[in-house]
Enzyme design. Structure first.
Site, PDB file in Angstrom:
ATOM      1  N   VAL A 284       0.773  -1.048  -0.037  1.00  0.00           N
ATOM      2  CA  VAL A 284      -0.084   0.018  -0.006  1.00  0.00           C
ATOM      3  C   VAL A 284       0.898   1.212  -0.075  1.00  0.00           C
ATOM      4  CG1 VAL A 284      -1.830   1.264   0.990  1.00  0.00           C
ATOM      5  CG2 VAL A 284      -1.834  -1.229   1.167  1.00  0.00           C
ATOM      6  N   ALA A 285       1.870   1.330   0.891  1.00  0.00           N
ATOM      7  CA  ALA A 285       2.865   2.447   0.915  1.00  0.00           C
ATOM      8  C   ALA A 285       3.980   2.031   1.613  1.00  0.00           C
ATOM      9  CB  ALA A 285       1.905   3.524   1.904  1.00  0.00           C
ATOM     10  N   MET A 286       5.190   2.991   1.182  1.00  0.00           N
ATOM     11  CA  MET A 286       6.532   2.606   1.775  1.00  0.00           C
ATOM     12  C   MET A 286       7.113   4.043   1.799  1.00  0.00           C
ATOM     13  SD  MET A 286       8.612   0.190   2.876  1.00  0.00           S
ATOM     14  CE  MET A 286       9.602   1.174   3.815  1.00  0.00           C
ATOM     15  N   GLU A 287       7.472   4.155   3.010  1.00  0.00           N
ATOM     16  CA  GLU A 287       8.246   5.611   3.234  1.00  0.00           C
ATOM     17  C   GLU A 287       9.811   5.465   3.055  1.00  0.00           C
ATOM     18  OE1 GLU A 287      10.100   3.977   6.537  1.00  0.00           O
ATOM     19  OE2 GLU A 287       8.153   3.535   5.901  1.00  0.00           O
ATOM     20  N   ASN A 288      10.536   6.430   2.488  1.00  0.00           N
ATOM     21  CA  ASN A 288      11.901   6.583   2.598  1.00  0.00           C
ATOM     22  C   ASN A 288      11.994   7.970   2.931  1.00  0.00           C
ATOM     23  OD1 ASN A 288      12.215   3.945   0.660  1.00  0.00           O
ATOM     24  ND2 ASN A 288      10.777   5.205  -0.510  1.00  0.00           N
TER      25      ASN A 288
ATOM     26  N   HIS B 101       0.631   8.108   8.353  1.00  0.00           N
ATOM     27  CA  HIS B 101       1.426   7.182   8.813  1.00  0.00           C
ATOM     28  C   HIS B 101       2.809   7.119   8.390  1.00  0.00           C
ATOM     29  CE1 HIS B 101       2.065   2.823  10.659  1.00  0.00           C
ATOM     30  NE2 HIS B 101       2.657   2.887   9.639  1.00  0.00           N
ATOM     31  N   GLU B 102       2.847   7.405   6.988  1.00  0.00           N
ATOM     32  CA  GLU B 102       4.338   7.286   6.415  1.00  0.00           C
ATOM     33  C   GLU B 102       5.043   8.628   6.803  1.00  0.00           C
ATOM     34  OE1 GLU B 102       5.232   4.589   5.299  1.00  0.00           O
ATOM     35  OE2 GLU B 102       3.004   4.046   5.066  1.00  0.00           O
TER      36      GLU B 102
ATOM     37  N   HIS C 258       6.559   7.812  10.224  1.00  0.00           N
ATOM     38  CA  HIS C 258       7.652   6.884  10.153  1.00  0.00           C
ATOM     39  C   HIS C 258       9.227   7.916  10.016  1.00  0.00           C
ATOM     40  CE1 HIS C 258       6.803   2.797  10.361  1.00  0.00           C
ATOM     41  NE2 HIS C 258       5.866   2.741   9.483  1.00  0.00           N
TER      42      HIS C 258
ATOM     43  N   GLU D 158       6.613   0.439  13.602  1.00  0.00           N
ATOM     44  CA  GLU D 158       5.358   0.136  13.538  1.00  0.00           C
ATOM     45  C   GLU D 158       4.262   0.709  14.279  1.00  0.00           C
ATOM     46  OE1 GLU D 158       4.514   0.373  10.543  1.00  0.00           O
ATOM     47  OE2 GLU D 158       6.372  -0.472   9.318  1.00  0.00           O
TER      48      GLU D 158
END
EC number: 3.4.11.-
Length: 568
Positions: free
Chosen positions: A180-184, A207-208, A211, A230
């Site tokens: 769904v989503a991935m933060e960097n 949420h990202e 992070h 998380e």
């Protein structure tokens, strides 16, 4: 996220010569990668397609990511990208991706998508945020996020201290992106199909954002303690939404997620080892199994419990701010967090709160089963009460009278999380009496069909679990239009659990060419369970294409995550 040595990344679109969707990319071969630890994920290996592999490095090295690649037919956009150095001609080349805090990124052009400086983007109304998307999605993405991202970042900074990464850009990837989503640092990846639902988009982006402090600035030292990333990010996310969207909305979203947690508990069993916060990764255990709601929601419940011990959310925010300042750019274990907590609140240490009977910190970390305590969600009762009342009406007798009362309630004015929570309750009660399903369809089917995918998939699961054939055409249309894992796997699992396996197989034959290789393989596993010995859904060539290295789970296994949607 980056394939191992000698593995070519799979394309996410047929944009690299004659390669079909999911075949090896002809422009780049990954032969080695930089330092590997459970730290930050960085933009790294790139090709002229929708695929990109973030390099995984320690948070201390977040400014620079390194890799080795064998370039072949690398496009001019890649050659010109700032910070990229290497040799052409098929020789092994070292590539260096500079990640200065000003937000410089080395990206290549991805078809019609703007990556870095190569294509269309939209600057949000503050210099540190941009949206990157295909041209057809860019107006929608910017209209939904304009002004909001800076509001969320500013709220997070008030709570937890300065944003450390300079830029906060968002790239919307094709619906087939496997998560769904991935933060960097500097750049968050989000699946474009989430744009359909404003409320789910809000939660996933926030949420990202969270992070950036919990996960990127301070990172869990081992995969066995992912809750440190998380669980804390989920707590911070809900503090941000409380500040920006109100306590009632936050409680509604929390109730929705905790419902999903208990649903997962029923699937896995209360003694499942993956329900621990400190999971032991024995030899042969796939770390991807930790991407479950226990990591998020049980972790959140523990952090919330800690905040209640100190008696004041603002004081707990001060503690988390000090925790980030102390441990930023390092990796930590649970004991670091808990020791810091007791040091920051010496009065709680004197009271031995870590040893309270039934709520011992050690038990929180190592006991299987549900959270030892859950948050008070009474502030959301104005939004959750109508959901409970409507559900009770549809399960009451006599049906005619109950249906008449229920139809007087206009759910079109409800929030998405309210409607999703109502449908989840109906799903939990399925199979329902056929007359109830018929009345539900008459009352809601056309209305729900016009709503976002988060709503539609839940209604269609009710249709499938109750074998309601009059609405089956809606299931076909939905699966023909959806390529996302979160909108396909639950329906295929439900179809193959009941009497509709042949229908599932027919739809899969028609759509498999558009599916991500991992998703296609997972659906094949689901279908194979009901096809008899020797049968191969998708035909003999279906498994001929290599998939990405992202662990798949066979349906029905001990870690099946049906009905669960998590972000990274």
């Amino acid at each position: 996220m980056l394939p191992g040595p000698g593995v070519r990344p799979a394309c996410m679109a047929a944009l690299c010569g004659p390669a079909r969707w999911g075949q090896p990319c002809p422009c780049l071969t990954v032969t080695a990668q930089g330092p590997s630890s459970p730290g930050c994920l960085h933009p790294g290996a790139l090709c002229r397609s929708f695929w990109t592999g973030p390099l995984q490095t320690h948070p201390l090295h977040s400014q620079t990511a390194r890799g080795w690649a064998r370039p072949r037919n690398v496009g001019p956009a890649v050659q010109r990208a700032r910070g990229v150095k290497g040799r052409q001609g098929g020789r092994l080349a070292g590539l260096r991706w500079a990640m200065p805090r000003t937000g410089g990124k080395a990206w290549g052009q991805a078809g019609g998508v703007g990556w870095g400086w190569a294509g269309p983007a939209h600057r949000l109304p503050h210099d540190r945020s941009r949206v990157w998307a295909e041209p057809c999605l860019l107006p929608t993405a910017t209209s939904k996020l304009s002004g909001a991202v800076e509001q969320w970042l500013s709220a997070a900074e008030r709570l937890y201290g300065p944003y450390l990464w300079g830029r906060y850009d968002i790239v919307f990837l094709p619906p087939s992106f496997p998560i769904v989503a991935m933060e960097n640092p500097c750049l968050t990846f989000i699946i474009s199909s989430i744009l359909e639902s404003d409320e789910f988009l809000v939660i996933d982006v926030i949420h990202e954002v969270a992070h950036s402090w919990f996960g990127n600035a301070v990172t869990n030292a081992t995969w066995e303690e992912m809750w440190l990333s998380e669980g804390l990010a989920t707590y911070a996310q809900r503090r941000i939404t409380t500040e920006t969207h109100g306590a009632a909305f936050t409680c509604l979203e929390t109730a929705f997620r905790l419902d999903a947690l208990h649903r997962q508990m029923k699937l896995l069993g209360e003694d499942s080892p993956v329900s621990k916060l400190q999971v032991k990764l024995e030899p042969g255990v796939n770390p991807s199994h930790l991407m479950n709601l226990f990591t998020y929601e049980k972790g959140y419940c523990f952090v919330y419990y800690l905040s209640q011990l100190c008696g004041d959310p603002q004081r707990f925010d001060d503690f988390l701010r000090a925790y980030v300042e102390k441990y930023k750019f390092t990796s930590v274990v649970a004991q670091d967090l808990l020791d810091s907590f007791l040091t920051f609140f010496p009065e709680l240490k004197e009271q031995s709160v870590d040893c309270r009977a039934g709520l011992e910190f050690e038990r929180w970390l190592n006991a299987t089963g549900p959270p030892l305590a859950e948050p008070d969600l009474s502030q959301g009762s104005s939004l959750t009460r109508p959901v409970e009342a409507l559900f009770q009406l549809w399960t009451a007798e006599p049906l005619d009278q109950a249906a008449a009362s229920a139809s007087a309630i206009d759910i079109s004015k409800w929030r998405t999380f309210q409607t999703a929570l109502f449908l989840d309750r109906l799903l939990d009660g399925s199979p329902l009496p056929q007359e109830v399903v018929m009345s539900l369809s008459k009352c809601y089917s056309s209305l729900l069909d016009s709503m976002n995918a988060e709503i539609r998939i839940r209604w269609l699961q009710i249709v499938v679990r109750n074998d309601y054939y009059p609405d089956l055409h809606r299931v076909r249309r939905f699966l023909e239009s959806q390529m996302s894992r979160m909108y396909t796997i639950p329906l295929y699992e439900d179809l193959c659990t009941g009497a509709l396996k042949s229908f599932a197989l027919e739809v899969f034959y028609q759509t498999q060419g558009r599916l991500h290789p991992n998703l296609r393989r997972t659906i094949q596993q689901i279908l194979s369970q009901g096809l008899g010995p020797g049968a191969e859904p998708g035909g003999p060539a279906a498994d001929s294409e290599p998939g990405l290295l992202l662990g798949d789970e066979a349906p029905g296994s001990a870690i099946s995550l049906r009905d669960v949607n998590v972000s990274a």
